[in-house]
Design an enzyme around this catalytic site. Sequence first.
Site, PDB file in Angstrom:
ATOM      1  N   PRO A   2      -5.863 -30.010 -45.250  1.00 13.10           N
ATOM      2  CA  PRO A   2      -4.954 -29.536 -46.322  1.00 13.10           C
ATOM      3  C   PRO A   2      -5.340 -30.152 -47.672  1.00 13.10           C
ATOM      4  O   PRO A   2      -5.489 -31.363 -47.780  1.00 13.10           O
ATOM      5  CB  PRO A   2      -3.580 -30.032 -45.861  1.00 13.10           C
ATOM      6  CG  PRO A   2      -3.729 -30.320 -44.403  1.00 13.10           C
ATOM      7  CD  PRO A   2      -5.158 -30.707 -44.194  1.00 13.10           C
ATOM      8  N   GLU A   3      -5.541 -29.293 -48.648  1.00 13.89           N
ATOM      9  CA  GLU A   3      -5.880 -29.738 -49.997  1.00 13.89           C
ATOM     10  C   GLU A   3      -4.641 -29.616 -50.883  1.00 13.89           C
ATOM     11  O   GLU A   3      -3.603 -29.120 -50.435  1.00 13.89           O
ATOM     12  CB  GLU A   3      -7.017 -28.875 -50.558  1.00 13.89           C
ATOM     13  CG  GLU A   3      -8.316 -28.960 -49.763  1.00 13.89           C
ATOM     14  CD  GLU A   3      -9.100 -30.219 -50.076  1.00 13.89           C
ATOM     15  OE1 GLU A   3      -8.728 -30.949 -51.032  1.00 13.89           O
ATOM     16  OE2 GLU A   3     -10.078 -30.482 -49.355  1.00 13.89           O
TER      17      GLU A   3
END
Length: 271
Positions: A2-3
């Site tokens: 997850p960014e």
Amino acid sequence: MPELPEVETTRRGLLPHVVGRRVRDVVVRNPSLRWPVSPGLARRLRGERVADIRRRGKYLLFDFPRGHLLVHLGMSGKLTLVPEGTPPQAHDHVDVRLEGERALRLTDPRRFGAVLWLPDPAEKHALLRGLGMEPLEGGFSGEALAAAAGGRRVAVKQFLMNGQVVTGVGNIYASEALFHAGIHPARSVSRISRERWDRLAAAVRATLESAIAAGGTTLRDYASFDGHAGAFQDQTAVYGREGEPCRACGTAIRALRQGQRSTFYCPGCQR
Ligand SMILES: [Zn+2]
């Protein structure tokens, strides 16, 4: 992994369902995440109301009257809202049960995530103290980037991906933003004009916002808070498109290695 856009998508998705609600209970099934889940969360949070959900870098901060619950999604984590009583699966490690018969559930197969209690002020905590500028907040500008670059000689893509300079600009977003700003990823930060810094700041912001609008990027098994996968990866200009024609000029997109990461760029559009 997850960014920033996925974390921000999660935050915006949770806000209307979580803020203002009281915690009924906290259930920790497996405290062995990247760091042990803070002990005594149920005792600390029972009856307390979630005042806000903020984001700093890729950390989510659930604000309570007497402190903050920090959640990091690590490599593979996700937060979902599930109806109370939904049977936990193997990787559902923490539930925060809320008023309204729903629970906030952390699922994290690789267990690199974190659930920690932070006393006030959260910003002084070791994990948050050294974080750079927030690219979606007011202080982020070409002027601020140029000032941070002062005296450095590093390649601009490495500079953008340095979390002590700017938080949360991962590999995809750095490649995409540099394309939209027309800047070659290997260019030294000592050789970028003020006008081009302005363009880059605007491009970073626009790239992240369009990824958020698309629900983030799904490269592995990430899904946003209600289980829908993101779609940003289907609309990249350069990332993952080596050999394909540039959407602006038709030149074949190239890849190069920088700091052990692949960088994609258009030799026709980026100088
Ligand atoms: Zn091009």
